[in-house]
Design an enzyme around this catalytic site. Sequence first.
Site, PDB file in Angstrom:
ATOM      1  N   ASP A  54      -4.461  -3.739  -9.029  1.00 15.48           N
ATOM      2  CA  ASP A  54      -3.557  -3.347  -9.788  1.00 15.48           C
ATOM      3  C   ASP A  54      -4.136  -1.849 -10.670  1.00 15.48           C
ATOM      4  O   ASP A  54      -3.763  -1.746 -11.688  1.00 15.48           O
ATOM      5  CB  ASP A  54      -3.190  -4.241 -11.102  1.00 15.48           C
ATOM      6  CG  ASP A  54      -2.646  -5.644 -10.464  1.00 15.48           C
ATOM      7  OD1 ASP A  54      -1.761  -5.684  -9.416  1.00 15.48           O
ATOM      8  OD2 ASP A  54      -3.154  -6.479 -10.688  1.00 15.48           O
ATOM      9  N   LYS A 107      -2.795   1.969  -7.107  1.00 22.17           N
ATOM     10  CA  LYS A 107      -2.819   2.694  -6.018  1.00 22.17           C
ATOM     11  C   LYS A 107      -1.605   3.253  -5.395  1.00 22.17           C
ATOM     12  O   LYS A 107      -1.424   4.403  -4.772  1.00 22.17           O
ATOM     13  CB  LYS A 107      -3.389   1.564  -5.058  1.00 22.17           C
ATOM     14  CG  LYS A 107      -4.773   0.890  -5.444  1.00 22.17           C
ATOM     15  CD  LYS A 107      -5.234  -0.016  -4.503  1.00 22.17           C
ATOM     16  CE  LYS A 107      -4.516  -1.190  -4.467  1.00 22.17           C
ATOM     17  NZ  LYS A 107      -4.857  -2.052  -5.678  1.00 22.17           N
ATOM     18  N   GLY A 144       2.018  -5.520  -4.774  1.00 24.93           N
ATOM     19  CA  GLY A 144       3.249  -4.629  -5.194  1.00 24.93           C
ATOM     20  C   GLY A 144       2.844  -3.257  -5.536  1.00 24.93           C
ATOM     21  O   GLY A 144       2.121  -3.248  -6.627  1.00 24.93           O
ATOM     22  N   HIS A 145       3.009  -2.283  -4.870  1.00 27.83           N
ATOM     23  CA  HIS A 145       2.742  -0.976  -5.134  1.00 27.83           C
ATOM     24  C   HIS A 145       3.929  -0.298  -5.866  1.00 27.83           C
ATOM     25  O   HIS A 145       4.758  -0.003  -4.998  1.00 27.83           O
ATOM     26  CB  HIS A 145       2.314  -0.038  -3.825  1.00 27.83           C
ATOM     27  CG  HIS A 145       0.921  -0.631  -3.433  1.00 27.83           C
ATOM     28  ND1 HIS A 145       0.442  -0.414  -1.961  1.00 27.83           N
ATOM     29  CD2 HIS A 145      -0.037  -1.534  -3.962  1.00 27.83           C
ATOM     30  CE1 HIS A 145      -0.921  -1.088  -2.121  1.00 27.83           C
ATOM     31  NE2 HIS A 145      -1.147  -1.814  -3.056  1.00 27.83           N
ATOM     32  N   GLN A 152      -4.723  -4.658  -2.996  1.00 34.35           N
ATOM     33  CA  GLN A 152      -5.869  -5.642  -3.875  1.00 34.35           C
ATOM     34  C   GLN A 152      -6.999  -4.729  -4.334  1.00 34.35           C
ATOM     35  O   GLN A 152      -6.742  -3.478  -4.599  1.00 34.35           O
ATOM     36  CB  GLN A 152      -6.224  -6.921  -3.362  1.00 34.35           C
ATOM     37  CG  GLN A 152      -4.968  -7.891  -3.143  1.00 34.35           C
ATOM     38  CD  GLN A 152      -4.163  -7.810  -1.936  1.00 34.35           C
ATOM     39  OE1 GLN A 152      -4.574  -7.717  -0.918  1.00 34.35           O
ATOM     40  NE2 GLN A 152      -2.777  -7.945  -2.126  1.00 34.35           N
TER      41      GLN A 152
HETATM   42  P1  IMP Z   1      -3.615 -14.625  -2.877  1.00 35.63           P
HETATM   43  O1  IMP Z   1      -3.814 -13.037  -2.301  1.00 35.63           O
HETATM   44  O2  IMP Z   1      -2.055 -14.796  -3.020  1.00 35.63           O
HETATM   45  O3  IMP Z   1      -4.108 -15.595  -1.997  1.00 35.63           O
HETATM   46  O4  IMP Z   1      -4.150 -14.770  -4.102  1.00 35.63           O
HETATM   47  C1  IMP Z   1      -5.581 -14.672  -4.513  1.00 35.63           C
HETATM   48  C2  IMP Z   1      -6.176 -14.091  -5.772  1.00 35.63           C
HETATM   49  O5  IMP Z   1      -5.877 -12.477  -5.420  1.00 35.63           O
HETATM   50  C3  IMP Z   1      -5.306 -14.326  -6.933  1.00 35.63           C
HETATM   51  O6  IMP Z   1      -6.134 -14.489  -8.060  1.00 35.63           O
HETATM   52  C4  IMP Z   1      -4.226 -13.255  -7.027  1.00 35.63           C
HETATM   53  O7  IMP Z   1      -3.740 -13.064  -8.397  1.00 35.63           O
HETATM   54  C5  IMP Z   1      -4.850 -12.035  -6.641  1.00 35.63           C
HETATM   55  N1  IMP Z   1      -4.058 -11.111  -6.062  1.00 35.63           N
HETATM   56  C6  IMP Z   1      -3.445 -11.085  -4.757  1.00 35.63           C
HETATM   57  N2  IMP Z   1      -2.755  -9.792  -4.580  1.00 35.63           N
HETATM   58  C7  IMP Z   1      -3.022  -9.010  -5.723  1.00 35.63           C
HETATM   59  C8  IMP Z   1      -2.601  -7.920  -6.056  1.00 35.63           C
HETATM   60  O8  IMP Z   1      -1.956  -7.004  -5.406  1.00 35.63           O
HETATM   61  N3  IMP Z   1      -3.019  -7.357  -7.263  1.00 35.63           N
HETATM   62  C9  IMP Z   1      -3.929  -8.033  -8.158  1.00 35.63           C
HETATM   63  N4  IMP Z   1      -4.176  -9.546  -7.750  1.00 35.63           N
HETATM   64  C10 IMP Z   1      -3.784  -9.972  -6.543  1.00 35.63           C
END
Ligand code: IMP
Length: 448
Positions: free
Chosen positions: A12, A15, A39-40, A240
Amino acid sequence: MNTVLIGSQWGDEGKGKVIDVLTDKADFVVRYQGGSNAGHTVIAEGKKRVLRLIPSGILHEGKTCVIGNGVVMNPLDLIEEIDQMRATGVDPTGRLFISTRTQMVMLYHRALDKAEEAARAPAKKIGTTGRGIGPAYAAKVSRTGFRCGDMLAKNFLEKVREQVVETNAKLKMLKAERVDEGDAIEVPGCTIKDYQLDPDEIVAIYKVAAEKLAPYIKDTVPMLHKAKAAGKSILLEGAQGTMLDIDFGTYPFVTSSNPTSGGACIGSGLSPRDIDCVVGVIKAYTTRVGAGPFPTELYNAEDKQDPDGKLMAERGHEFGAVTKRPRRTGWYDAVVARYAQQVNGVDYWAMTKLDVMDPFPKIKICVAYELDGQVIDYMPTSADELARVKPVYEEMDGWMCETSNVTRIEDLPPKAKAYVDRLVELSGGKLGILSIGPARESTLRIAL
Ligand code: IMP
């Protein structure tokens, strides 16, 4: 010039906007890891769009977009995104390609993600996005996953049926282990009754999906190497962030892929020698969504209510672009930034959301940690240790005036310039871009 763009904190960082800005110098934009957990957000010509799988290069005419082999791709999410694009006048046909090697996130991976999270004790919950990311990467590593190229094979649907039956057995066990209240797990797009999926329904869904996506599936490795040989420039887009990396992040409170720059080669088929530049996107403060340690945390929806953190959350609109969950907020952490600089080899920072800090009279920067009575300047390995550290802060004066109307870095208020300079000095690397508002136009390009 081939550039990798990574998130330097917990995701977040903004990007989507920076990729959108850098796309003008790229011919190809490649997404290399993650899935529709990302989510970009891109705001251009007054329109806001959130892209989860399709690289934001699609919004620029003539750019080719690739979903690389390191991504886990949910066909249903991708079809929805393609349809949304078409509805707004952007046709991805002929410009969007999915690697034959890209792993697929199946509806049953989403069901497993939710059931596994429901079976974790409260302190062990990861706070996943529920998008099936962990189970899809687990299937990849255990060599049972589907790759996009498999959708074109004759026995695809037969194999899907087998996997639904196998997953139903796992779901039955997870149902017995659940610690959460209530019985139901829900996955949009399919029926789940008593923790069981209906094989006929799932097979029918993938029959349609395979037909719709077939025109986009291609071996993208020769395609990218041909482009490179022809002197085209490739932008590799990470999702991420460094601190969510499965190897370098706050394990186990991480995602299941490698958002760091090393993941760009693994996830695209380009070699390390093909990468010319690494851009680290970093916010002028810090946020995190989901569970796990966050040393400079000031504010979250449950138990931390510091007014400075609340102001950051409000001014920065800190809600997940996909999950809508409120993000946790805190001061800039230079230990995180230095670590990100090292593991990614950041050449240039794209610093975002400086304008969020406009009204603060005093701003803190975390320069080191105190761990069990000792001052350390490096990232501890374990999440338990990181949860115990106390930030060592230095404080700077805020500038207390608006920055979003500035068009040249020289015109920044001197105290804002001093803050940015100090962050860069503490973090290593050089400043390439400074973003002072959500729109494409609110971007100062210094070196990129
Ligand atoms: P997962 O990727 O859904 O397995 O989630 C694992 C961890 O990564 C959790 O803490 C999510 O909130 C975090 N996470 C996954 N994708 C994003 C993102 O695009 N932005 C911020 N945090 C993310």
